[in-house]
Write an enzyme that holds these catalytic residues in place. Structure first.
Site, short mmCIF file in Angstrom:
data_model
loop_
_atom_site.label_atom_id
_atom_site.label_comp_id
_atom_site.label_asym_id
_atom_site.label_seq_id
_atom_site.Cartn_x
_atom_site.Cartn_y
_atom_site.Cartn_z
N HIS A 187 0.85 -1.21 0.00
CA HIS A 187 0.00 0.00 0.00
C HIS A 187 0.88 1.25 0.00
O HIS A 187 1.33 1.72 1.04
CB HIS A 187 -0.90 -0.03 1.25
CG HIS A 187 -1.96 1.03 1.28
ND1 HIS A 187 -3.31 0.76 1.34
CD2 HIS A 187 -1.87 2.38 1.29
CE1 HIS A 187 -3.99 1.88 1.37
NE2 HIS A 187 -3.14 2.89 1.35
N GLU A 201 -10.69 3.67 7.46
CA GLU A 201 -9.66 4.61 7.88
C GLU A 201 -10.40 5.79 8.51
O GLU A 201 -10.29 6.04 9.70
CB GLU A 201 -8.82 5.06 6.66
CG GLU A 201 -7.70 6.04 7.01
CD GLU A 201 -7.04 6.66 5.76
OE1 GLU A 201 -7.66 6.68 4.68
OE2 GLU A 201 -5.91 7.19 5.90
N ASP A 252 1.94 3.91 3.12
CA ASP A 252 0.91 4.80 2.56
C ASP A 252 1.55 5.95 1.77
O ASP A 252 1.60 5.88 0.54
CB ASP A 252 0.03 5.35 3.70
CG ASP A 252 -1.40 5.64 3.29
OD1 ASP A 252 -1.76 5.33 2.16
OD2 ASP A 252 -2.15 6.19 4.13
N ASP A 253 1.99 6.99 2.44
CA ASP A 253 2.58 8.18 1.80
C ASP A 253 3.78 8.59 2.66
O ASP A 253 3.71 9.57 3.42
CB ASP A 253 1.56 9.33 1.77
CG ASP A 253 0.23 8.90 1.16
OD1 ASP A 253 0.13 8.83 -0.07
OD2 ASP A 253 -0.70 8.59 1.94
N HIS A 258 1.17 5.00 -2.24
CA HIS A 258 0.71 5.91 -3.31
C HIS A 258 1.95 6.53 -3.94
O HIS A 258 2.77 7.14 -3.24
CB HIS A 258 -0.18 7.00 -2.72
CG HIS A 258 -1.40 6.46 -2.05
ND1 HIS A 258 -2.64 6.40 -2.66
CD2 HIS A 258 -1.58 5.93 -0.81
CE1 HIS A 258 -3.52 5.87 -1.82
NE2 HIS A 258 -2.91 5.57 -0.70
N HIS A 288 -9.78 1.47 -0.17
CA HIS A 288 -9.60 2.11 1.14
C HIS A 288 -10.94 2.10 1.87
O HIS A 288 -11.97 2.50 1.30
CB HIS A 288 -9.19 3.57 0.97
CG HIS A 288 -7.76 3.80 0.60
ND1 HIS A 288 -7.20 3.29 -0.53
CD2 HIS A 288 -6.78 4.49 1.23
CE1 HIS A 288 -5.92 3.68 -0.58
NE2 HIS A 288 -5.64 4.41 0.47
N1 ADE Z 1 -4.53 8.99 -0.89
C1 ADE Z 1 -3.28 9.04 -0.46
N2 ADE Z 1 -3.20 8.61 0.81
C2 ADE Z 1 -4.44 8.30 1.21
C3 ADE Z 1 -5.02 7.81 2.39
N3 ADE Z 1 -4.29 7.56 3.48
N4 ADE Z 1 -6.34 7.61 2.43
C4 ADE Z 1 -7.07 7.88 1.35
N5 ADE Z 1 -6.59 8.34 0.21
C5 ADE Z 1 -5.28 8.54 0.13
ZN ZN Z 2 -3.65 4.91 1.12
#
Ligand code: ADE
Ligand code: ZN
Length: 331
Positions: A13, A196, A274-275, A15, A193
């Protein structure tokens, strides 16, 4: 060197734009004479107030990525960071929304550039990448259909999945059922997703209405133990991103995070970033913080790597190759 440094890691996961180092985005902005100073803090990190502002900052940073060549450079930069953390296999979310505005021919050019960079990184760093095309929920179901058509056109041994990201509070999973059906018919594996920002019902809805086999995050299932048991029984895999959840304030501390309880109750959990630069994390940092918070040892991380490669959307030959790497590290 500590225990987690040498562990081969699988990330499911990630992005691609969200993994862009801030210095990389600043460099692109400078080349293109774009003023992006508002999205960085005084130390040069991405600056955002909350999740919804994070999405805006993410999209502003993405504005600098205008061509297949930019994505080629981005992919090389991101995979260098992942490999430095010990990642040997990664699946990344790719959005034709940002890569050619959902035009199929333009998207193919972006994809070719990303794949070329991934091949170079595989030779350079020994890391294998595959792509999951992702619709952006707050762009709406109509755009998601166009995204699904891009996905269907490029489905194969490299584009292996279809997903849904973005603002979980916009619309319902069933609004995107057409896109998920189209992606499934094209042979793509499915993730979305949920759980969350939405509660347990968002996870239930994604499983029932989209037929996904993995959930991005899904951690708020913990608020409904019957759902946790259902997820465990069905073998639905959670792409858990603990550092992201803590950074965005869903859980106050690492010890409050439910990943350990979910795992103990039989849920297949995996670990991702994630990011990563947005959340000041790396895969190695995730492992270190989990080891500290829950006393996880090498055996737990090894089991998680096995769960992750089993849940990967790649073909069997690729999986076998990665399993051999995990086994060699264990020996
Ligand atoms: N796009 C990038 N990171 C995200 C996240 N944590 N939740 C939803 N969309 C995303
Ligand atoms: Zn994500």
């Amino acid at each position: 060197m500590n225990m987690t440094a040498n562990l081969p890691k699988i990330e499911l996961h990630l992005h691609l734009e969200g993994a862009a180092p801030p210095a990389f985005i600043r460099g692109l902005a400078k080349e293109k004479a774009m003023d992006l100073s508002g999205i960085f803090d005084e130390r040069g990190h991405y600056a955002y107030r909350d999740f919804w502002h994070f999405l805006k900052v993410y999209e502003a940073a993405t504005e600098t990525l205008k061509s297949p060549e930019d994505y080629h450079r981005l992919t090389l930069a991101v995979l260098e960071e992942s490999a430095a953390s010990g990642v040997v296999y990664s699946e990344t979310f790719l959005s034709p929304d940002f890569c050619g505005g959902r035009d199929v021919e333009a998207w193919k050019d972006y994809l070719a550039a990303i794949r070329e960079a991934a091949d170079l990184a595989e030779k350079r760093d020994g890391i294998t990448l595959r792509g999951i095309i992702t619709a952006i929920r707050h762009f709406g179901p109509e755009k998601a259909r166009e995204t699904a058509l891009c996905a269907a056109e490029t489905a194969g041994d490299w584009i292996v999945g279809f997903g849904l990201a973005g603002d979980e509070k916009m619309g319902k999973p069933k609004d995107f059922a057409w896109s998920f059906d189209a992606a499934r018919e094209a042979g793509l594996r499915l993730t979305a997703h949920a759980g969350e920002w939405g509660g347990p019902d968002s996870v239930r809805d994604a499983i029932r209405d989209l037929g996904v086999e993995r959930i991005g995050h899904g951690v708020r299932a913990i608020e409904d133990l019957a759902l946790v048991d259902e997820i465990a029984e069905k073998g639905v895999v959670l792409e858990v991103c603990p550092g992201s959840n803590v950074a965005l304030g869903i859980y106050r501390t690492w010890r409050d995070h439910p990943i350990h309880r979910l795992r103990e109750r039989g849920v297949k959990v995996t670990v991702s970033t994630d990011d990563p630069p947005f959340f000041h994390t790396t895969m190695k940092n995730e492992y270190d913080r989990l080891a500290d918070a829950f006393d996880w040892d090498e055996g737990v991380f090894d089991a998680i790597a096995r769960t992750s490669i089993d849940a990967a959307f790649c073909d069997g030959d690729t999986r076998d190759r990665i399993v051999k790497k995990l086994e060699a590290a264990r020996a």
